[in-house]
Scaffold this active site. Structure first.
Site, PDB file in Angstrom:
ATOM      1  N   ASP A 102       0.840  -1.184   0.055  1.00 37.64           N
ATOM      2  CA  ASP A 102       0.052   0.014  -0.078  1.00 37.64           C
ATOM      3  C   ASP A 102       0.996   1.096  -0.110  1.00 37.64           C
ATOM      4  OD1 ASP A 102      -2.217  -1.570   0.227  1.00 37.64           O
ATOM      5  OD2 ASP A 102      -2.372  -1.381   2.405  1.00 37.64           O
TER       6      ASP A 102
HETATM    7  N1  URA Z   1      -1.429  -5.936   3.582  1.00 37.04           N
HETATM    8  C1  URA Z   1      -1.885  -4.780   3.742  1.00 37.04           C
HETATM    9  O1  URA Z   1      -2.813  -4.479   4.344  1.00 37.04           O
HETATM   10  N2  URA Z   1      -1.191  -3.801   3.270  1.00 37.04           N
HETATM   11  C2  URA Z   1      -0.057  -4.068   2.477  1.00 37.04           C
HETATM   12  O2  URA Z   1       0.603  -2.995   1.892  1.00 37.04           O
HETATM   13  C3  URA Z   1       0.593  -5.529   2.311  1.00 37.04           C
HETATM   14  C4  URA Z   1      -0.285  -6.406   2.962  1.00 37.04           C
END
Ligand code: URA
Length: 267
Positions: free
Chosen positions: A108
């Site tokens: 993310d």
């Molecule tokens: N899980 C998430 O919630 N965000 C990420 O960036 C990676 C795994």
């Protein structure tokens, strides 16, 4: 399944110098494509089909695919371009030299940590395939203090809006392991890191969208900061934030092995 690329970029990838330097070679009439000299900078070639020569000598792409790890900082989207103009991970990796690099999965915008890129389409797709179950480990700073029952529910599998998760490895980090994990996370700014937040290590083998954040929200402990210190057998180690490095041969071999079985980080 090649995409056509500009001749100067192709020559640069073959190791003939910078793209600008390669433009000079083209302008000087030293480059031929399929037997015809071209001085046209807009010409595109198919890397594995067209025959390109410089001063009469054939030039070829180095055939080794490249796989790199990036220490992704917060504030970057995991795409190679973003129509909304947000900073992209593409700006942090060597796409000029390796235009076919692509990210293996995603982190993310605000997640930090180990993000793999490869030019090897087969490897990249295989690593993402659920059949291979490559383990991804995260450190999550969460709001509040999850109970043993909360953590057990993640270990067993929990219902999200897109189905049950598979059992996860989950551990509440305390004392020294908490300090070490916080140091690896670069002590993110979460206000006071004290008893009102907890640090959880969670390892999953699936890749649902925002999975870790959704799992922790589902038990009532939303994520404040998320960091991925390892992907399969690979460890980020002390790679500085925003930097990348090519995998060693040993790491590449371990990664391939990880798709067939055990893949915890070694050491
Ligand atoms: N899980 C998430 O919630 N965000 C990420 O960036 C990676 C795994």
């Amino acid at each position: 399944m090649d995409d056509a690329i500009r001749l100067n970029r192709f020559l640069a990838r073959c190791g003939l110098g910078s793209r600008r330097g390669c433009e000079d070679l083209i302008r000087a009439g030293r480059v031929s494509v399929n037997g015809t000299v071209t001085c046209d900078l807009s010409v595109k070639v198919l890397a594995h089909e067209d025959v390109v020569t410089v001063d009469g000598e054939p030039v070829n792409l180095p055939d080794d695919a490249i796989t790199i790890m990036l220490h992704k900082p917060s504030g970057y989207v995991t795409t190679m371009s973003d129509p909304q103009g947000r900073p992209c991970v593409a700006s942090l990796v060597p796409v000029d030299e390796h235009p076919s690099l692509f990210p293996v999965g995603r982190l993310d915008f605000d997640t930090t940590g180990l993000l793999l890129f490869t030019t090897d389409g087969k490897l990249g797709h295989a690593l993402l395939h659920p059949r291979h179950h490559v383990k991804k480990t995260y450190y999550a700073i969460v709001d509040g203090a999850p109970s043993v029952e909360d953590l057990d529910s993640l270990r067993e599998g929990i219902l999200l809006d897109d189905g049950m998760t598979q059992p996860a490895e989950v551990e509440l980090l305390e004392g020294r392991s908490r300090e070490e994990a916080l140091a690896l996370m670069g002590a993110p700014k979460v206000g006071r890191i004290n008893d009102t937040v907890s640090l959880v290590r969670i390892a999953i083998r699936e890749g649902k969208k925002r999975q870790v954040k959704r799992m922790l929200s589902a038990i009532g402990h939303p994520v404040i900061a998320l960091h991925r210190p390892s992907f399969g057998p690979l460890l980020l180690g002390d790679l500085p934030r925003g930097s990348w490095r090519v995998l060693t041969e040993e790491e590449s071999a371990l990664l391939r092995e990880a798709m067939d079985g055990e893949d915890g980080p070694r050491g």
